[in-house]
Motif scaffolding. Structure first.
Motif, mmCIF file in Angstrom:
data_model
loop_
_atom_site.group_PDB
_atom_site.id
_atom_site.type_symbol
_atom_site.label_atom_id
_atom_site.label_comp_id
_atom_site.label_asym_id
_atom_site.label_seq_id
_atom_site.Cartn_x
_atom_site.Cartn_y
_atom_site.Cartn_z
ATOM 1 N N ASN A 587 0.864 -1.188 0.000
ATOM 2 C CA ASN A 587 0.000 0.000 0.000
ATOM 3 C C ASN A 587 0.894 1.229 0.000
ATOM 4 O O ASN A 587 1.761 1.372 0.879
ATOM 5 C CB ASN A 587 -0.907 -0.010 1.230
ATOM 6 N N THR A 588 0.692 2.129 -0.967
ATOM 7 C CA THR A 588 1.648 3.221 -1.170
ATOM 8 C C THR A 588 1.007 4.608 -1.232
ATOM 9 O O THR A 588 1.386 5.429 -2.071
ATOM 10 C CB THR A 588 2.422 2.976 -2.478
ATOM 11 N N PRO A 589 0.019 4.943 -0.397
ATOM 12 C CA PRO A 589 -0.594 6.277 -0.500
ATOM 13 C C PRO A 589 0.381 7.372 -0.096
ATOM 14 O O PRO A 589 1.414 7.113 0.531
ATOM 15 C CB PRO A 589 -1.762 6.194 0.492
ATOM 16 N N ARG A 590 0.024 8.585 -0.464
ATOM 17 C CA ARG A 590 0.830 9.735 -0.060
ATOM 18 C C ARG A 590 0.293 10.233 1.292
ATOM 19 O O ARG A 590 -0.772 10.828 1.363
ATOM 20 C CB ARG A 590 0.754 10.834 -1.123
ATOM 21 N N ARG A 591 1.000 9.949 2.373
ATOM 22 C CA ARG A 591 0.556 10.291 3.718
ATOM 23 C C ARG A 591 0.314 11.793 3.820
ATOM 24 O O ARG A 591 1.149 12.573 3.347
ATOM 25 C CB ARG A 591 1.605 9.831 4.742
ATOM 26 N N ASP A 639 7.404 15.358 -3.837
ATOM 27 C CA ASP A 639 8.861 15.275 -3.763
ATOM 28 C C ASP A 639 9.349 14.072 -2.959
ATOM 29 O O ASP A 639 10.535 13.744 -2.973
ATOM 30 C CB ASP A 639 9.429 16.563 -3.152
ATOM 31 N N HIS A 640 8.418 13.390 -2.241
ATOM 32 C CA HIS A 640 8.789 12.196 -1.472
ATOM 33 C C HIS A 640 8.697 10.915 -2.294
ATOM 34 O O HIS A 640 9.118 9.854 -1.828
ATOM 35 C CB HIS A 640 7.875 12.044 -0.245
ATOM 36 N N ASP A 641 8.121 10.986 -3.497
ATOM 37 C CA ASP A 641 7.829 9.760 -4.237
ATOM 38 C C ASP A 641 9.090 8.948 -4.529
ATOM 39 O O ASP A 641 9.115 7.727 -4.322
ATOM 40 C CB ASP A 641 7.097 10.095 -5.541
ATOM 41 N N CYS A 642 10.144 9.599 -5.015
ATOM 42 C CA CYS A 642 11.378 8.866 -5.347
ATOM 43 C C CYS A 642 11.992 8.255 -4.098
ATOM 44 O O CYS A 642 12.461 7.108 -4.116
ATOM 45 C CB CYS A 642 12.368 9.792 -6.039
#
Length: 837
Positions: A587-591, A639-642
Motif C-alpha cells: 500500500n503506497t498512498p501519499r501520507r 517530492d517524497h515519491d522517489c
C-alpha cells in the motif's frame, strides 16, 4: 413484503431461497459448496447464488433433491442460520435496558457481495461489513441506500492496456432484493417535492441476517424519463443528478423509515452524502410536535452520528447556490424556512451568498457525534474542520476517531477458517469470540502455519490462472497466450499483492518507478518475487487511466508475464482471493491522504503481512514484528515519491526477500512464520468490524440515543430549554474579562487563582477552565476551575480557583471561559470561547 420472482422448487429445496436471499451468508466460501452443486460453471463465473437458483434447470433441481450430501449441507446451514437468528447476540445480552431503539444507517453504497453490485470501493465494503457485524452482534440497525440501475462500471482493458468501461444493467429480477409493499399489496408512497412535480420512489429490501437494508430507486413508471434516471448510476458525474441522488437518499430515506413506522432514535450518516436526512428528520419532528424548525433541529441533532471518510476538503460534495436553490426550493418550503436559512446550514461562512452548499458542512452542523475512521484521520479531520471552531485549539475540535474494521467471516478463507477452528479451544464459533481465538492462534506450530500459508498461496494462484485465462480468451488471445495464462506464477515464490483505486494520491505506480530494479527481483532464480495487481481508475480520471495502462504494459513484458500479473475488474470475489493467499500486501498512498484503507486488514486473518506507508490504519497498527513501513510519519508531497520508492525496493531486497527465503533444517522460514503468528494474534480482533461496531455503540450510538430521548421527552421540553439557552449565549457573549492568573506551589500541586468578569452571561451558563497545550512529553490538559466568591464591588464578577499536579511549568497554563449547559455538546452546539490576553 412479498416477492414477485419466486420460482417453483422441489419441496425439500424450497428453503434454498432463504440462503440465496440472505446477504449475510452469500460470499461465504463455506457455503459456496451448495451453489457449486447446483451449477458449478455459473458459481465460478458470477458468484451470485440468487441467479444460480433462478436459472438452474428444473431437471437438475429435481435430481439434486435426492442428493444426500446436498441435503445434508442444506440442513446444516439452515440450522446454523436459524440458531444465529434465534439466539440473542452481544447487544441484547450486554445492553439490556438500553435507550437505543434502532440505528438508521445511511450510505451511498453498500458492498455486501457481487450479487448486489451497488458499491464502488472501500466506502461501500465498509458499509457492507458494518451491516454484517450489526447482524452478528444483534445491534438494532436498519440500512438505507439506493438501488442503481447500472451500479459501478466493469473494467475491460484494450490491447494497449487502456481502461474501458462497461455498464451492465442491474435487473432487479436477478438481484437478491424484494419489492417492499404495504399490507394491501401496494407500493409504499415515498415522494420528494421537486420544481413543478413530485418524484415518486420505489422501495426494495435486502436481507442481511438480522438486518434489513432498504433501497430506493427513482425508476418509477409515474416519473418522467429524466427523473427515472436519477438513480441510474452510482456517483453520477452530473452535478444535478448527484444532488438529486443525495436528496433521494437523505430525504426519501428518512421519509421511508417514517412511512414504515420505524422508530430510529439514532441516525448514522456514513459520509456526508445523506446529510439531507438531518433536515428532513428535524422538519418531521417539528411538524409532529408543532415546533419551530430550529427547536426540531436542536432536539434531533443529538441523535445524529456523522462518520467522515474524507481526508481533503476538495473531496466533499459541493453544489453551486443557483443549482441548489433550483432543486431545493420546494424542500425548503416544506421545512418552513427560507432558502437562505437552508443554504446557511451547509456553508462554512453562513453569511457568504456565493459560497457553495457543502454536504459535509451540513452533516457536521447537524450532528453531535462526529468521527474519522482512523487515529491519524481523526487528526486530519480536526485540522480540516478547525475553521468552524474559531478560537478553539485544534485538539478541542469535537471530532474523534473510530478506526474501521473488516467483517472477519466474510474475508477469512476456507483454509484460514480451518486453522482458526482447529486452534480455538473455547465455546461456540471462533469468529464470535475473536479475543479468545486470537490468543489461541499463538499455540499453532511453525509447521502448521507454514503449511497453511503454502496451501493458501497455491489456491490463490490456481484462481488467478483461471481468471487470467478467461481474461485472455475474452480478448481473443492466441492459443499460445491462453497456454501461458494457465501457467503463470510460482506457488512457492514470495507473492506480493496490490489492488486499489488508481488515483494520484494512492501512487499505485510507485512500485514500478524503477522497472529495471524491480525486474531483477522478479526474474531472480534463487529468491523469486512475483506480483499480482488489480485496480480501476474513475471513468473521468484520465491520469488514473494512464497509470492503469502503465501497470498493464509493465505486466505485458515478455520476460515478466509469468511473474507480474494484472487482473481486470477488481471486485469482491477477487478481493477475497487476494486476502486468502497474498504473502505481502503493498500500500503506497501519499501520507496522510488515506483515511483508513481497510484492504490490508483483510489479509490479517489469513496470515498475510503488510508493506505499507504509515497512513490510515497501518499508522496505528505498525510494529516491526508485524510487518514493514515505507517512509516515516511525516506528511508526504510529490517530492517524497522517489525517496519512498527507493525505500520500498530496499525493504524488499534487504529484509522481506531474505526473511522469506531464510529456511531452517525443515525448510521453514522461522522469522517469517513468527511475523505471521504475531500479526494474526495481535491484529485480527483489533481491526475487525465487530470491534469497530462495539466502539460505535459505546461512544456514539448509546450516548446519541440517551441525549435524543432526553431532549424529546415531555413535548421536547429540554430541546426548547437548550434553544433558549443558545439564544441567550448568542445575545450575551460580550463584555467578558479575565484578570491576571495567580499561582503558588502547594506541595506537589500548582494552585491557580483568577478573577473573571462575565459581562451579561449568567455564571451557571459558563465554565472558567485551565488549559494547557500538549508540549514535549506533557499531555494536553483541560479542567474546570471552581468559583470561590464574588468580587467585592463588581457586577457579575467572581474569583475562581483550580489545582493541578506540578509536573510541568506553571506558565504552560492559560485560563479561558466557555459556554456551559449540562445537556449541550460544546463546542458542537456553541463555538464561543474567551481567552485570557
Amino acid at each position: 413484503m412479498v416477492s414477485d420472482k419466486k420460482r417453483l422448487l422441489p419441496a425439500n429445496l424450497e428453503r434454498l431461497e432463504e440462503l440465496a436471499l440472505d446477504l449475510r451468508l452469500t460470499g461465504s466460501q463455506l457455503l459456496a459448496r451448495i451453489w457449486r452443486y447446483l451449477d458449478a460453471e455459473t458459481a465460478e463465473r458470477i458468484n451470485n447464488p440468487y441467479v444460480i437458483l433462478q436459472n438452474v434447470a428444473q431437471d437438475r433441481l429435481d435430481a439434486l433433491s435426492n442428493e444426500t450430501q446436498l441435503m445434508s449441507d442444506l440442513e446444516e446451514w439452515l440450522a446454523r442460520r436459524e440458531q444465529a437468528l434465534r439466539t440473542p447476540g452481544w447487544f441484547r445480552e450486554e445492553h439490556r435496558g438500553s435507550k437505543l431503539k434502532s440505528v438508521a444507517y445511511f450510505s451511498m453504497e453498500f458492498g455486501l457481495g457481487e450479487e448486489l453490485p451497488i458499491y464502488s470501493g472501500g466506502l461501500g465494503i465498509l458499509a457492507g461489513d458494518h451491516l454484517k457485524s450489526a447482524s452478528d452482534l444483534d445491534v438494532p440497525l436498519i440500512g438505507v441506500g439506493l438501488l442503481y440501475q447500472q451500479g459501478y462500471f466493469h473494467q475491460v482493458l484494450s490491447e494497449d492496456g487502456w481502461q474501458l468501461q462497461a455498464l451492465p444493467f442491474n435487473d432487479p429480477g436477478s438481484l437478491p432484493v424484494l419489492p417492499v409493499v404495504t399490507a394491501d399489496g401496494s407500493w409504499p408512497k415515498v415522494e420528494i417535492e421537486l420544481p413543478g412535480r413530485k418524484l415518486l420512489l420505489r422501495v426494495w429490501s435486502a436481507r442481511v441476517g438480522r438486518v434489513t437494508l432498504y433501497l430506493l430507486d427513482s425508476n418509477h413508471p409515474m416519473n418522467g424519463p429524466w427523473d427515472r434516471g436519477i438513480t441510474a448510476s452510482l456517483y453520477d458525474a452530473g452535478q444535478d443528478k448527484r444532488m438529486l441522488q443525495e436528496m433521494v437518499l437523505g430525504i426519501g430515506g428518512w421519509r421511508l423509515l417514517e412511512r414504515l413506522g420505524m422508530e430510529c432514535n439514532v441516525c448514522h450518516l456514513n459520509e456526508g452524502h445523506a446529510a439531507f436526512a438531518i433536515v428532513e428528520r428535524a422538519a418531521s419532528f417539528s411538524r409532529r410536535h408543532q415546533l419551530p424548525f430550529q427547536v426540531g433541529l436542536r432536539a434531533t441533532r443529538a441523535g445524529n452520528v456523522f462518520t467522515t471518510h474524507t481526508p481533503v476538503a476538495a473531496a466533499f460534495d459541493k453544489f453551486a447556490p443557483e443549482m441548489f436553490s433550483k432543486y431545493a426550493q420546494p424542500f425548503a418550503d416544506t421545512l418552513g424556512i427560507s432558502m437562505n436559512q437552508l443554504l446557511s446550514l451547509g456553508r462554512s461562512n453562513p453569511l457568504d451568498p456565493n459560497e457553495p452548499f457543502n454536504m459535509a458542512m451540513l452533516a457536521l452542523r447537524g450532528s453531535c457525534h462526529v468521527n474519522g475512521v482512523s487515529r491519524l484521520h481523526g487528526q486530519v479531520s480536526r485540522e480540516l474542520f478547525r475553521e468552524q471552531f474559531p478560537g478553539w485549539p485544534v485538539r478541542d475540535v469535537p471530532i474523534k476517531h473510530i478506526t474501521n474494521g473488516v467483517h472477519v467471516p466474510t474475508w477469512d478463507s476456507l483454509v484460514a477458517n480451518r486453522l482458526w477452528r482447529t486452534a480455538y479451544r473455547g465455546p461456540g464459533r471462533w469468529a464470535d469470540n475473536l479475543q479468545a481465538s486470537t490468543k489461541d492462534i499463538r499455540g499453532v506450530t511453525d509447521l502448521e502455519l507454514w503449511e497453511f500459508r503454502a496451501r493458501s498461496r497455491e489456491l490463490l494462484i490456481e484462481y488467478v490462472r483461471r481468471r487470467l485465462e478467461h481474461q485472455v480468451r475474452r480478448r481473443r488471445g492466441s492459443e499460445e497466450q491462453i497456454r501461458q495464462s494457465q501457467h503463470v506464477l510460482n506457488p512457492n515464490a514470495l507473492t506480493l499483492g496490490f489492488a486499489r483505486r488508481f488515483t494520484e494520491y494512492k501512487r499505485p505506480n510507485l512500485v514500478i518507478q524503477d522497472p529495471a530494479r524491480l525486474s531483477q527481483m522478479l526474474t531472480s532464480s534463487d529468491c523469486p518475487v512475483q506480483f499480482i495487481v488489480a485496480g480501476k481508475a474513475h471513468p473521468n480520471d484520465e491520469h488514473g487511466k494512464s497509470m492503469v495502462q502503465a501497470m498493464a504494459q509493465f505486466a505485458a513484458r515478455p520476460e515478466l508475464q509469468d511473474r507480474f500479473v494484472f487482473l481486470e475488474d477488481y471486485d469482491i470475489k477477487l478481493a477475497q482471493h487476494f486476502a486468502m493467499g497474498i504473502d505481502v500486501w503493498v500500500n503506497t498512498p501519499r501520507r496522510p491522504a488515506e483515511a483508513c484503507g481497510t484492504s490490508g486488514m483483510k489479509m490479517v486473518v489469513n496470515g498475510g503481512l503488510q508493506l505499507s506507508v504509515l497512513d490510515g490504519w497501518w499508522d496505528e497498527a505498525y510494529r516491526p514484528e508485524l510487518g514493514w513501513a515505507i517512509g516515516n510519519q511525516q506528511a508526504h508531497g510529490p517530492d517524497h515519491d522517489c525517496e519512498d520508492a527507493r525505500h520500498f525496493y530496499e525493504l524488499l531486497e534487504r529484509q522481506i526477500v531474505p526473511d522469506f527465503y531464510a529456511r531452517d533444517a525443515k525448510a521453514i522460514p522461522l522469522r517469517w512464520v513468527q511475523k505471521i503468528r504475531d500479526s494474526m494474534s495481535m491484529l485480527t480482533e483489533q481491526f475487525s468490524s465487530n470491534r469497530m461496531l462495539k466502539e460505535y455503540v459505546a461512544s456514539a450510538y448509546q450516548p446519541a440515543a440517551e441525549a435524543y430521548e432526553l431532549r424529546v421527552a415531555d413535548a421536547a421540553q429540554m430541546a426548547k430549554c437548550l434553544e433558549q439557552w443558545h439564544k441567550q449565549v448568542q445575545e450575551n457573549w460580550r463584555g467578558m474579562r479575565l484578570g491576571e492568573l495567580m499561582v503558588e506551589r502547594l506541595g506537589e500541586n500548582w494552585k491557580f487563582d483568577v478573577q473573571a468578569w462575565l459581562g451579561d452571561m449568567q455564571s451557571e451558563s459558563v465554565r472558567v477552565q485551565l488549559y494547557a497545550d500538549p508540549i514535549d512529553d506533557h499531555a494536553g490538559h483541560v479542567s474546570d476551575m471552581q468559583m470561590t466568591n464574588a468580587i467585592v464591588g463588581a457586577v457579575n464578577g467572581y474569583s475562581f480557583s483550580g489545582s493541578v499536579p506540578a509536573d510541568r511549568p506553571a506558565n504552560h497554563y492559560t485560563p479561558r471561559i466557555v459556554p456551559y449547559h449540562p445537556q449541550a455538546f460544546i463546542p458542537h452546539e456553541d463555538q464561543h470561547i474567551f481567552w485570557a490576553s
